[in-house]
Scaffold this motif. Structure first.
Motif, PDB file in Angstrom:
ATOM      1  N   MET A 153       0.836  -1.204   0.000  1.00  0.00           N
ATOM      2  CA  MET A 153       0.000   0.000   0.000  1.00  0.00           C
ATOM      3  C   MET A 153       0.870   1.253   0.000  1.00  0.00           C
ATOM      4  N   ASN A 154       1.902   1.239   0.840  1.00  0.00           N
ATOM      5  CA  ASN A 154       2.772   2.409   0.961  1.00  0.00           C
ATOM      6  C   ASN A 154       3.653   2.579  -0.270  1.00  0.00           C
ATOM      7  N   GLU A 155       4.377   1.518  -0.632  1.00  0.00           N
ATOM      8  CA  GLU A 155       5.405   1.614  -1.665  1.00  0.00           C
ATOM      9  C   GLU A 155       4.835   1.672  -3.076  1.00  0.00           C
ATOM     10  N   VAL A 156       3.786   0.897  -3.334  1.00  0.00           N
ATOM     11  CA  VAL A 156       3.246   0.816  -4.698  1.00  0.00           C
ATOM     12  C   VAL A 156       2.129   1.829  -4.920  1.00  0.00           C
ATOM     13  N   LEU A 157       1.232   1.940  -3.979  1.00  0.00           N
ATOM     14  CA  LEU A 157       0.020   2.725  -4.187  1.00  0.00           C
ATOM     15  C   LEU A 157       0.113   4.153  -3.654  1.00  0.00           C
ATOM     16  N   GLY A 158       1.041   4.403  -2.744  1.00  0.00           N
ATOM     17  CA  GLY A 158       1.111   5.721  -2.137  1.00  0.00           C
ATOM     18  C   GLY A 158      -0.022   5.983  -1.176  1.00  0.00           C
ATOM     19  N   ALA A 159      -0.559   4.926  -0.579  1.00  0.00           N
ATOM     20  CA  ALA A 159      -1.685   5.058   0.353  1.00  0.00           C
ATOM     21  C   ALA A 159      -1.174   5.233   1.773  1.00  0.00           C
ATOM     22  N   TYR A 160      -1.691   6.223   2.458  1.00  0.00           N
ATOM     23  CA  TYR A 160      -1.320   6.449   3.852  1.00  0.00           C
ATOM     24  C   TYR A 160      -2.556   6.494   4.744  1.00  0.00           C
ATOM     25  N   GLY A 161      -3.481   5.628   4.394  1.00  0.00           N
ATOM     26  CA  GLY A 161      -4.656   5.394   5.206  1.00  0.00           C
ATOM     27  C   GLY A 161      -5.128   3.975   4.965  1.00  0.00           C
ATOM     28  N   LEU A 162      -5.717   3.359   5.988  1.00  0.00           N
ATOM     29  CA  LEU A 162      -6.245   1.994   5.906  1.00  0.00           C
ATOM     30  C   LEU A 162      -7.712   2.002   6.278  1.00  0.00           C
TER      31      LEU A 162
END
Length: 904
Positions: free
Chosen positions: A415-424
């Motif tokens: 999520m962090n490295e590939v998608l740039g997501a910083y929420g779950l």
């Protein structure tokens, strides 16, 4: 920011001795925030459980000579990360400093847990921590496995009769305490149209869906929930779908509660805007999550108009009425909408916006999404707002336990490295539609709670959402200790439980990403798949995103068989590889638990359920592996015409059936159902209507039937020179009276299908020959929805041909109307239209393949409404006419042989 200080006076010795312990004095500021008070109380309880007497005094009256523990919130929080904290222990002086009140709360939790584990207060410690993900939340659905009488999907008013658990304060405290201890800071409540249960509008008093007593109870419960959540640093987010209106509002205004093809009309826009305004005014500390898709046309200007001219103004109206200056957060769900375009239009108007998109669809398949699906997440994450990854309905995991920390950790890293997501945004591991219960069948009829059974699921996702990069060896020690403690085992035996869970955790993701039809909840993976679904997935509406974006690079069964026959090299993950791997995972899961029974000291019943889950996963793995290998032999027969290939498939199919029988035995007394969604949206392996085909015992019969049919067909092939021909009966036209002036065409070779193009039929499925279709204008379909009103004296089926263009996942198609699919449109089967009836049914040179769907209408005056895009209205047949379900195999390059007839 004001400094909040809590002082603990601690008299302790380095070694804990028997006898009375010395008093600890806990000091707390008189005006400390509820979150700091909650954290201090948690720390106080931890000390008291260890036998320390504890007094509470105002911090200004702190003793000066004794050892202190100082708990503070930094006054300079602007320079500190939100929710961060520092613990510093130096003999007689210990400090906990939070970056904000929530950080102070988490610091109290951290110190209390260390004290509980060690049995003493630490004398030397320097520790700091802060979260990676801004939002870490779990979702609870106020929805049911079935439709309420007279209502449609997602329509569930808040009532004690429908959701008795919603009014259970003790349960809510248990859930919120668990979330807080896992450092989750957001709680999503999902509902189609919650406003008519929570607010009253003077302009639309009739729109309320509950009686006065229930409305008052709902107000009380919502205030209780939001207040208790705030104490624990948890932000409540109310989700809703667009456009759905309340049932009494719809009836009063002679409308449907939801209608995807309906344009935005003023009365609905006004009602929705005022509902949102009243909600924001009444509950100013609650966020909103908006799903623009599914209940309204998912892509186009309507989405932008609705978000920027109805929803955001509604929030701003509520802010003005309540005197709120700080914008309440709004989460835009990127489901069935062009979220980047919506955000581009919305950000100049409203700044406190978040975006959210599904991680692996409605499943768990691969830690590192790729392709166009990853690009969507990346685009959203670069907009300047926080992007949230949604671990959505886990349709491939239901109903078994899923407790594989390594897979979960790698997923959060992805999520962090590939998608740039910083929420779950985390869904329950199973039984979303049946919250708060699991599907386990327990003696005496007791229901297990999800929050208790699936504690590892919640703890693992929240642990890695807080910090994903953790040493694997240290994590093994951590989880081995926790899993061992659950059953009174030492950490070495706990490690065996961890090994079993990790092995189980690979099986369902690998099976779906190599053999599945869809990442959505219309497929229940654990119920298996029919052979035709394995050998001809396109016939069942294959959702190609599953393979293009949510799986590692690899091959489907049909691709593998084609390459094998043509002696081409294979690429990436293959079906043969996965068949071998899942068998080993199943064996490893069962073997790791063997012999642990003798060492158990507690929770034996739950351990037995874990063992049974391991056995279920092994049976599932062997079932799929054998069936996939049988399917490869059948697919080889397509090319070889060699009966020996089918003979080799027969024992493999029998093995698969035998393993499925084991699944039936293992689940018969241990599970109430396989899937919690028990409506007509569920299609694979079988259509689940009114709660049918939800158990393995029910599905065993069609599994046995397809095996028996294959045996007969194989015997027939051996004894006759002609076999394999699909017998078809031609469909017949039925009389309808069209409103308006239309031109007809007859389905036959060389006939044109549009008034303003030269597109003509070259070939058609035999049962369609002679059917009369409506010749529409191609240019009109590209700019306006298609709507045809007709009168029929008897029930009819309308035959609609959908073009199947090859395009990248989630690319907006401005030419062809997308075929109805339940992945993005919950109403896609209201007329029985979601299933492809005849695949590859027409050849129009230069055009994509055409799949035929049918729309069922009762006698009377009816209107077929379709969204914008090119589509074929192929004709009208009697409602009871048997339309064959098969792949006609017609392609511009020639007829491609299909072998579905071997199994049905």
């Amino acid at each position: 920011m004001r400094l909040f200080v809590v002082v603990l006076l601690v008299l302790f010795t380095v070694t804990v001795r028997a006898g009375a312990k010395e008093k600890i004095v806990l000091g707390i500021a008189r005006d400390a925030s509820p979150r700091v008070q909650f954290g201090a109380h948690y720390l106080q309880q931890a000390l008291m459980k260890l036998g320390y007497p504890v007094d509470v005094i105002p911090y200004k009256e702190q003793p000066q000579k004794e050892q202190l523990i100082l708990i503070a919130t930094s006054p300079d929080s602007a320079h500190l990360k939100k929710e961060s904290f520092v613990i510093n222990a130096k003999k007689k002086y210990i400090t906990i400093t939070g970056g904000d009140a929530t950080g102070t709360l988490y610091g109290c939790f951290e110190l209390a847990d260390r004290i509980k584990e060690a049995g003493i207060v630490p004398q030397a410690l320097v520790f700091s921590d802060a979260p990676e993900m801004v939002l870490r939340g779990q979702c609870i659905g106020l929805q049911k496995p079935y439709y309420l009488p007279g209502r449609n999907v997602y329509e569930y008013p808040y009532t004690p009769q429908t959701f008795p658990w919603f009014y259970n304060k003790k349960l809510w405290i248990q859930v919120l305490d668990s979330m807080a201890h896992n450092r989750m800071n957001s709680l999503y409540l999902w509902n189609g149209h919650p406003f008519a249960s929570l607010v009253k509008l003077k302009e639309y008093p009739y729109a309320v869906e509950v009686d006065d007593a229930t409305f008052k109870l709902n107000e009380e419960m919502y205030r209780f929930l939001t207040t208790e959540a705030d104490k624990r640093g948890i932000w409540v987010i109310q989700m809703f779908y667009n456009i759905i209106v309340s049932k009494p509002f719809a009836e009063k205004n002679h409308l449907k509660t939801q209608e995807r093809e309906r344009p935005i009309i003023p009365v609905i826009a006004d009602y929705t805007r005022k509902s949102i305004a009243a909600f924001v005014e009444k509950y100013p500390n609650v966020g909103l999550m908006v799903c623009l898709g599914e209940a309204m046309e998912g892509v186009g200007n309507d989405d932008i108009e609705w978000f920027t001219k109805t929803i955001i103004p509604g929030v701003q109206d509520g802010m003005k009425a309540a005197g709120i200056r700080k914008e309440p957060p709004i989460v835009l769900r990127a489901h069935d909408t062009d979220a980047p375009s919506v955000m581009k239009a919305a950000l100049p108007l409203y700044k406190n916006l978040y975006t959210e998109a599904k991680f692996n669809g409605e499943a768990l398949t691969d830690p590192r999404p790729r392709g166009e699906w990853a690009k969507l997440h990346q685009t959203l994450s670069h907009l300047g707002s926080v992007h949230i990854a949604n671990v959505h309905i886990l349709a491939n995991l239901e109903p078994f336990r899923y407790s594989a920390p390594d897979f979960i950790q790698q997923s959060v890293i992805g999520m962090n490295e590939v998608l740039g997501a910083y929420g779950l945004h985390l869904y329950p591991e199973a039984s979303y539609w049946d919250w708060p219960y699991t599907a386990d069948s327990v003696q005496g009829g007791k229901r297990l709670l999800q929050i208790e059974r699936d504690w590892i699921w919640y703890k693992a996702w929240s642990r890695y959402a807080w910090r994903s990069e953790r040493d694997r060896e240290e994590e093994t020690v951590y989880w081995s200790r926790l899993m061992g403690n659950q059953f009174g085992l030492d950490k070495e035996k706990g490690k065996l439980i961890l090994q079993s869970y990790e092995a189980m955790g690979q099986i369902a993701p690998k099976l779906l990403r190599r053999f599945g039809i869809t990442d959505g909840n219309r497929q229940t993976l654990t119920l298996g798949m029919l052979m035709t679904q394995l050998i001809n997935p396109y016939r069942y509406g294959l959702f190609t995103l599953l393979y293009e974006g949510e799986s590692p690079e690899g091959e489907m069964l049909i691709e593998y068989a084609d390459k094998e026959w043509h002696h081409q090299p294979h690429k990436g993950e293959t079906p043969v590889q996965i068949a071998k791997e899942v068998r080993k995972h199943g064996d490893d899961a069962v073997a790791a638990l063997k012999g642990l029974d003798a060492s158990l000291t507690k929770n034996r019943a739950e351990f037995d359920r874990v063992k049974n889950d391991a056995a279920c996963y092994r049976a599932l793995a062997y079932h799929y592996a054998a069936k996939a290998e049988a399917a490869l032999q059948v697919l080889r027969y397509k090319y070889s015409d060699n009966i020996e290939d089918l003979e080799q498939a027969l024992p493999l199919l029998k093995q698969s059936l035998d393993w499925y029988q084991q699944l039936v035995t293992l689940t018969k007394s241990t599970y109430l159902y396989a899937n919690s969604m028990q409506t007509q949206q569920r299609k694979i392996p079988l259509r689940g209507v009114n709660g049918t085909f939800k158990t393995w015992a029910e599905v065993l019969q069609p599994m046995q039937q397809e095996y028996d049919h294959f045996v007969k067909k194989l015997d027939s092939l051996k004894n006759t020179a002609t076999a394999g021909t699909v017998k078809t009966a031609p469909l017949k036209n039925t009389e309808v009276k069209l409103q308006g002036s239309y031109e007809w065409f007859t389905i036959d070779s060389l006939n044109r299908v549009y008034k303003d193009t030269s597109l003509a039929i070259r070939a058609c499925a035999p049962e369609l020959a002679g059917i009369r279709g409506i010749k529409l204008l191609w240019k009109d379909q590209l700019t306006s929805p298609t709507s045809i009103t007709f009168t029929n004296k008897k029930p009819v089926k309308v035959l609609v041909g959908f073009f199947q263009p090859q395009k990248a996942a989630f690319t907006r198609d401005t030419i062809y109307l997308k075929a109805p699919e339940l992945e993005t449109n919950a109403l896609a089967n209201d007329y029985g239209q979601a299933d492809t009836k005849i695949a590859n049914a027409l050849v129009l040179p230069g055009m994509p393949q055409v799949n035929v769907h049918t729309y069922d209408f009762k006698a009377g005056v009816n209107t077929l409404k379709l969204e914008k895009g090119a589509v074929l209205i192929l004709g009208f047949v009697e409602g009871g006419a048997p339309v064959p379900v098969y792949d006609a195999g017609l392609y511009e390059s020639g007829n491609k042989k299909q072998v579905d007839w071997l199994f049905e």
